[in-house]
Design an enzyme around this catalytic site. Structure first.
Site, PDB file in Angstrom:
ATOM      1  N   ILE A   1      -8.121   9.004 -20.069  1.00 21.65           N
ATOM      2  CA  ILE A   1      -7.364   7.816 -20.690  1.00 21.65           C
ATOM      3  C   ILE A   1      -8.301   6.596 -20.551  1.00 21.65           C
ATOM      4  O   ILE A   1      -8.929   6.631 -19.451  1.00 21.65           O
ATOM      5  CB  ILE A   1      -6.007   7.514 -20.058  1.00 21.65           C
ATOM      6  CG1 ILE A   1      -5.173   8.946 -20.171  1.00 21.65           C
ATOM      7  CG2 ILE A   1      -5.329   6.528 -20.761  1.00 21.65           C
ATOM      8  CD1 ILE A   1      -5.192   9.510 -21.367  1.00 21.65           C
TER       9      ILE A   1
ATOM     10  N   ASN B   1       2.611   6.094 -10.123  1.00 16.72           N
ATOM     11  CA  ASN B   1       1.329   6.002 -10.716  1.00 16.72           C
ATOM     12  C   ASN B   1       0.299   5.491 -10.149  1.00 16.72           C
ATOM     13  O   ASN B   1      -0.870   5.865 -10.489  1.00 16.72           O
ATOM     14  CB  ASN B   1       1.861   4.947 -12.117  1.00 16.72           C
ATOM     15  CG  ASN B   1       0.540   4.590 -12.721  1.00 16.72           C
ATOM     16  OD1 ASN B   1      -0.142   5.349 -13.689  1.00 16.72           O
ATOM     17  ND2 ASN B   1      -0.001   3.467 -12.517  1.00 16.72           N
TER      18      ASN B   1
ATOM     19  N   ASN C   1       0.750  -0.924   0.147  1.00 17.34           N
ATOM     20  CA  ASN C   1      -0.104   0.063  -0.122  1.00 17.34           C
ATOM     21  C   ASN C   1       0.867   1.384   0.020  1.00 17.34           C
ATOM     22  O   ASN C   1       1.624   1.710   1.043  1.00 17.34           O
ATOM     23  CB  ASN C   1      -0.952  -0.117   1.013  1.00 17.34           C
ATOM     24  CG  ASN C   1      -1.880   1.306   1.497  1.00 17.34           C
ATOM     25  OD1 ASN C   1      -1.893   2.045   0.441  1.00 17.34           O
ATOM     26  ND2 ASN C   1      -2.470   1.302   2.356  1.00 17.34           N
ATOM     27  N   VAL C   2       0.891   1.956  -1.116  1.00 18.86           N
ATOM     28  CA  VAL C   2       1.786   3.047  -1.086  1.00 18.86           C
ATOM     29  C   VAL C   2       1.372   4.495  -0.049  1.00 18.86           C
ATOM     30  O   VAL C   2       2.374   5.146   0.176  1.00 18.86           O
ATOM     31  CB  VAL C   2       1.824   3.861  -2.631  1.00 18.86           C
ATOM     32  CG1 VAL C   2       2.488   2.764  -3.610  1.00 18.86           C
ATOM     33  CG2 VAL C   2       0.533   4.319  -3.113  1.00 18.86           C
TER      34      VAL C   2
ATOM     35  N   TYR D   1      -9.539  14.459  -5.338  1.00 18.03           N
ATOM     36  CA  TYR D   1      -8.667  14.042  -6.323  1.00 18.03           C
ATOM     37  C   TYR D   1      -8.080  15.194  -7.030  1.00 18.03           C
ATOM     38  O   TYR D   1      -6.765  15.052  -7.124  1.00 18.03           O
ATOM     39  CB  TYR D   1      -9.489  13.093  -7.480  1.00 18.03           C
ATOM     40  CG  TYR D   1      -8.953  12.488  -8.548  1.00 18.03           C
ATOM     41  CD1 TYR D   1      -8.241  11.402  -8.295  1.00 18.03           C
ATOM     42  CD2 TYR D   1      -8.664  13.115  -9.827  1.00 18.03           C
ATOM     43  CE1 TYR D   1      -7.300  10.902  -9.207  1.00 18.03           C
ATOM     44  CE2 TYR D   1      -8.078  12.483 -10.868  1.00 18.03           C
ATOM     45  CZ  TYR D   1      -7.361  11.347 -10.653  1.00 18.03           C
ATOM     46  OH  TYR D   1      -6.549  10.932 -11.893  1.00 18.03           O
TER      47      TYR D   1
END
Ligand code: NAI
Length: 243
Positions: free
Chosen positions: A187, A89, A62-63, A154
């Site tokens: 994207i 990323n 978990n970053v 976000y």
């Protein structure tokens, strides 16, 4: 071997990160993927990287956790040689209107998207500084440049990534280390699976009139990782949305 080079790609199990990992593997980078979630997706990406003739391994981590990222980077350093590139990323969305946004949705998005990038830079910077060599690319978003209704958490996290990128770029430039960001628009990945070509209103906001592909973002990441004289840059890959 002296010609070995390794890239760490967070969120490399699928979507944009997977394409970045495959593109770097094609250039001869060994690949360390840091991810959370679907093990089979990660295994597929590792296998597809290895098929390009490089070493690859996936690490569940978990970053958002300072300790987990510390341990994972230490393990990657044992498993791989000559770590020269870091691509931050990994990212999540928990969209909602700000008047109703849950505190937990704010906290989790900031923790993964912004603190996650900090954690990974924090635990690799010492190595890069000692080697006087390192290239960092952080994935931001046009939401962080323009703000997006329904994405206060976000947008704030991705704007934070821009500040983190520029501060890191200035701080590490004297050591020959670069730090840049890529800001994608819409994207085509799992994250945007609810957006279809039928969302014509949304597509009208994109000057080039279509969503981007993961390869469009991966090409920008590869370009920034290859340049010794670009640092602190935010490269939009957005079909012109945020110009
Ligand atoms: P995705 O949802 O397809 O993949 C996300 C990746 O991040 C997965 O590999 C997942 O394992 C990893 N991840 C999520 N939470 C994690 C955590 N706590 N610790 C470690 N790994 C974690 O997402 P996608 O679309 O490929 O996005 C990748 C990045 O690009 C994200 O940072 C996203 O915010 C950004 N982005 C995506 C856009 C899009 O249209 N898809 C547009 C702008 C930015």
């Amino acid at each position: 071997m002296a010609d070995k080079k390794t890239a760490i790609v967070t969120g490399g199990s699928r979507g944009i990160g997977r394409e970045v990992a495959l593109s770097l593997a094609a250039l001869g980078y060994d690949i360390a993927i840091v991810y959370i979630g679907d093990e089979s997706e990660a295994a597929d990406t590792v296998r597809d990287c290895e098929a390009k003739g490089v070493q690859a391994k996936a690490y569940v981590c978990n970053v958002a956790s300072f300790e987990e990222t510390k341990d994972t980077v230490a393990q990657i350093r044992k498993d791989f040689e000559n770590i020269i590139a870091l691509v931050n990323n990994a990212g999540i969305t928990r969209d909602g209107l700000i008047a109703f946004m849950k505190e937990s949705d704010w906290d989790s998005v900031l923790s993964v998207n912004l603190k996650g990038a900090f954690n990974m830079i924090r635990h690799t910077a010492g190595l890069f500084i000692r080697n006087k060599c390192g290239r960092i690319v952080n994935i931001s978003s046009v939401s962080g440049l323009m703000g997006n209704a329904g994405q206060a958490n976000y947008s704030a996290s991705k704007a934070g990534v821009v500040g983190l990128t520029k501060a890191t770029a200035r701080e590490l430039a004297p050591k020959g280390i670069t730090c840049n960001a890529v800001a994608p628009g819409f994207i085509r990945t799992d994250m945007t699976k609810n957006i279809t070509e039928d969302n014509s209103e949304l597509l009208r906001t994109i000057p080039l009139g279509k969503m981007g592909e993961v390869s469009d973002v991966a090409e920008a990441v590869v370009f920034l990782l290859s340049s010794p004289y670009i640092t602190g840059e935010v490269l939009r890959v957005d079909g012109g949305i945020a110009m």
